[in-house]
Each structure stands twice: as C-alpha cells, then as structure tokens.
Design an enzyme around this catalytic site. Structure first.
Site, PDB file in Angstrom:
ATOM      1  CG  HIS A  38      -1.952  -1.049   1.110  1.00  0.00           C
ATOM      2  ND1 HIS A  38      -2.716  -1.990   1.932  1.00  0.00           N
ATOM      3  CD2 HIS A  38      -2.717  -1.602  -0.248  1.00  0.00           C
ATOM      4  CE1 HIS A  38      -3.496  -2.620   1.471  1.00  0.00           C
ATOM      5  NE2 HIS A  38      -3.659  -2.422   0.143  1.00  0.00           N
ATOM      6  CG  HIS A  85      -6.557 -10.883  -7.344  1.00  0.00           C
ATOM      7  ND1 HIS A  85      -5.790 -10.448  -8.219  1.00  0.00           N
ATOM      8  CD2 HIS A  85      -7.193 -12.336  -7.829  1.00  0.00           C
ATOM      9  CE1 HIS A  85      -5.541 -11.563  -9.068  1.00  0.00           C
ATOM     10  NE2 HIS A  85      -6.551 -12.760  -9.020  1.00  0.00           N
ATOM     11  CB  SER A  95      -5.972  -2.323  -2.814  1.00  0.00           C
ATOM     12  OG  SER A  95      -4.905  -2.926  -2.430  1.00  0.00           O
ATOM     13  CD  GLU A 149     -12.650 -10.877  -3.831  1.00  0.00           C
ATOM     14  OE1 GLU A 149     -12.653 -12.269  -3.518  1.00  0.00           O
ATOM     15  OE2 GLU A 149     -11.695 -10.408  -4.014  1.00  0.00           O
ATOM     16  N   GLY A 179     -10.924 -11.849 -11.691  1.00  0.00           N
ATOM     17  CA  GLY A 179     -10.146 -10.629 -12.338  1.00  0.00           C
ATOM     18  C   GLY A 179      -9.159 -11.006 -13.309  1.00  0.00           C
ATOM     19  CG  ASP A 216      -3.504  -7.729  -4.399  1.00  0.00           C
ATOM     20  OD1 ASP A 216      -4.396  -7.799  -5.264  1.00  0.00           O
ATOM     21  OD2 ASP A 216      -3.896  -7.268  -3.132  1.00  0.00           O
TER      22      ASP A 216
END
Length: 282
Positions: free
Chosen positions: A19, A42, A102, A120, A146, A166
């Site tokens: 982040h 994701h 995120s 998601e 995704g 990620d």
C-alpha cells in the site's frame, strides 16, 4: 482461491509494503489532469475490522501497521507517513480499529475524471465490497475472475491505466496466471502501469514469477522486496513480500531508496532484516 480471506491478514507487513507503493503510484497518476482507470484485479472486501476475530486470530497487523501507528509523521519517510495518514482517515478517534484495503485507498485518491474497476470472486467479500463502494460514482464492483476480466478493461478511453494484481498465491497456478494475465494486458495496452505483489515464501514459483515479469517489461521495471521474518520450524510462513512495477514512474526508485531500508528496520522481526531495490530503465 475461494478459501482465501484477506481479513485474516489485513494490515500485515505485506500490506504495508504493497500500500505504500500503491499510494505513490496513485499520487503520480494524479499529477496529470487526464483521467485514470484503476483496475484492482483481486479487490477483497475493501475494508477490514482489526478488532474482529479474523484479524485477531493471528494478529498479523501487530507486525505491520500497528508498528507504525504510534509514530509521528516526522519520524517516518514522507511516503510512509502519507500511507499512515490514509489509514488514520478511517480511525478518526486515534484508535487503530479499521484498515483500508486497496479499493478504499484508491477511492480516497479518486478524482471525478477517474474510474475505479474492482473485481472480487469470493461471494462474501464481493458482497461486502459492493455494499461499501457499489453505489459510488466512478466505481464499478463486479463479482468475476479478475484474471479473465482484466482484458475487458484495456486499453482505457483516456489511455492511462494503473493495474494491481495481488492474488493469494495459495495455489501454485496463480504464478502462471499472473504472468499470462500481465502478458495479455501489455499486449492490449503496452503503456499501462502494472503493479504485481507477491509473497516471499518457500514455494518455487516466486523467483520464476519475478524473472518472468521482468522479461515482459522491455520499457522498464522496478522491483522492491522486504524480508522481515524467519520461516517457522517447518520452513513455512510469510517471510516477506515483494512488488514488481512495470512501466514505473521515473521518480519511484528515488522515493524508495530511503523507504525500503527504513521499513526493513521498522518492521523487521530479526536483526539485519534485508531489503532489495532494483530497477531497469530504458
């Protein structure tokens, strides 16, 4: 994988690295007025309660954001202080109870001309994400794979994009899927910034993933990695994490030269916890 829930890991040292870098990329993209399409492949649930049973089960955030929480801004490098300030926005009373994923970090930087696309697949996390952000202007939340959906988002109309990948990497297949997805994304839009997070674990896929990503980035890449804890007695555990940025801003390497060693000292769980910062610029 559908068994994975980020709520058990939110705010850990891997989230801190991911982040901090994501926020700096968002800051860079906002330097130009033209809109940006941000794609989180994701996305997770978007927001996590650190006082919930999932977060408290292993208390991973205690070795991540909680180590930075009591520090004054002046005691941290500016990019780290910037990141902590974003977390503080969700905890206005000063107690660390909530952590932004995120999607929420991206939303906090979103301008009216920008777009945020969130994918998601886990039904519970998708529902939480939809309730949190589904009605927000400029944001689309979709329950979808995704990896497969990314190609529909590129190239964006403004020709400016930031993509975050990620996945959980709980299955070995994720390493290959990341490489395939990034390759396909760059074929569709070679100029996009692509950020890939990966765990430092004993699985053999991580080293091959990093080398594969570098090979897909003839126009330049940046690689940042922290090794913060020792594996357990069986050789397992999240020893650290890394991020590969394809088409990075030319300023990012300089920004991280102080950040990486500082984070290694602040979050390291053994003496001499190492860090790595590499770049290839064209």
């Amino acid at each position: 994988m559908l068994a994975y829930r980020h709520a058990f890991h939110a705010g850990n040292h891997a989230d801190v690295l991911k982040h901090v870098l994501l926020l700096q990329l968002l800051r860079h993209m906002a330097l130009k007025d033209k809109g940006v399409r941000i794609v989180d492949v994701h996305a997770g649930a978007g927001r996590y309660a650190l006082d919930a049973p999932q977060a408290l089960k292993k208390g991973e955030f205690l070795q991540g954001i909680a180590r930075l929480w009591p520090l004054a801004d002046a005691d941290m490098p500016a990019p780290v202080a910037d990141y902590v300030q974003q977390v503080r926005r969700l905890n206005p009373d000063g107690a660390l109870r909530c952590y932004p994923g995120s999607p929420l970090l991206a939303l906090q930087q979103l301008r009216t001309q920008d777009q945020l696309r969130l994918f998601e697949l886990h039904p519970t996390d998708h529902q939480a994400l939809h309730e949190l952000l589904g009605a927000t202007r400029g944001v689309e939340v979709r329950r979808a794979d995704g990896f497969a959906a990314l190609k529909s988002q590129l190239p964006p109309p403004t020709r400016r994009a930031l993509v975050l990948l990620d996945p959980s990497y709980e299955g070995q297949a994720d390493y290959g899927r990341v490489l395939h997805t990034v390759d396909e994304a760059l074929r569709r839009f070679a100029g996009g910034i692509v950020m890939v997070w990966y765990p430092v674990v004993t699985k053999p896929g991580a080293a091959a993933l990093v080398q594969g990503l570098k090979a897909l980035a003839p126009a330049g890449w940046l690689h940042a990695r922290l090794h913060l804890q020792q594996p357990d007695a069986q050789g397992f555990g999240l020893a650290g994490s890394g991020v590969v940025v394809i088409n990075p801003p030319h300023t990012l390497h300089a920004q991280l030269q102080d950040v990486l060693p500082w984070l290694a000292r602040a979050l390291g769980q053994f003496d001499g916890a190492p860090h790595l910062l590499q770049q290839h610029a064209v």
